[in-house]
Scaffold this motif. Sequence first.
Motif, PDB file in Angstrom:
ATOM      1  N   PHE A 280       0.830  -1.235  -0.089  1.00 21.44           N
ATOM      2  CA  PHE A 280      -0.226   0.061  -0.101  1.00 21.44           C
ATOM      3  C   PHE A 280       0.878   1.319  -0.090  1.00 21.44           C
ATOM      4  CE2 PHE A 280      -2.612   3.110   2.127  1.00 21.44           C
ATOM      5  CZ  PHE A 280      -3.499   3.546   1.511  1.00 21.44           C
ATOM      6  N   ARG A 281       1.874   1.158   0.811  1.00 20.38           N
ATOM      7  CA  ARG A 281       2.834   2.428   0.963  1.00 20.38           C
ATOM      8  C   ARG A 281       3.339   2.773  -0.458  1.00 20.38           C
ATOM      9  NH1 ARG A 281       4.054   4.787   6.403  1.00 20.38           N
ATOM     10  NH2 ARG A 281       2.689   3.367   7.642  1.00 20.38           N
ATOM     11  N   ASP A 282       3.783   1.734  -1.298  1.00 20.37           N
ATOM     12  CA  ASP A 282       4.542   1.734  -2.505  1.00 20.37           C
ATOM     13  C   ASP A 282       3.506   2.403  -3.542  1.00 20.37           C
ATOM     14  OD1 ASP A 282       6.816   0.435  -1.584  1.00 20.37           O
ATOM     15  OD2 ASP A 282       5.689  -1.516  -1.777  1.00 20.37           O
ATOM     16  N   LEU A 283       2.145   2.063  -3.443  1.00 19.85           N
ATOM     17  CA  LEU A 283       1.096   2.445  -4.439  1.00 19.85           C
ATOM     18  C   LEU A 283       0.916   4.014  -3.813  1.00 19.85           C
ATOM     19  CD1 LEU A 283      -1.108  -0.743  -4.411  1.00 19.85           C
ATOM     20  CD2 LEU A 283       0.388   0.120  -6.090  1.00 19.85           C
ATOM     21  N   GLN A 284       0.896   4.254  -2.588  1.00 21.52           N
ATOM     22  CA  GLN A 284       0.815   5.544  -2.153  1.00 21.52           C
ATOM     23  C   GLN A 284       1.559   6.632  -3.090  1.00 21.52           C
ATOM     24  OE1 GLN A 284       0.832   5.372   2.090  1.00 21.52           O
ATOM     25  NE2 GLN A 284      -1.278   6.217   2.052  1.00 21.52           N
TER      26      GLN A 284
END
Length: 67
Positions: free
Chosen positions: A8-12
């Motif tokens: 998720f943090r990568d996608l953010q």
Amino acid sequence: MIGEVLQFRDLQELCRPGKRPRHATVERWARQRKIRVQYDGQGGVWTTTAALNEALGLTSPAFENES
């Protein structure tokens, strides 16, 4: 990122570099770009580099939908 998995943090970061967009924003961004995502157990989404590359047109689909 864990191996080939974008968390998720990568996608953010891909969605809005340098910011922390909300889950709904990241999910909408991914869906608009036809990036296949899965849900994790904590309310976030994740995907793979293969799914991202496919959505970007860098590779062909891993499987074809048979009718």
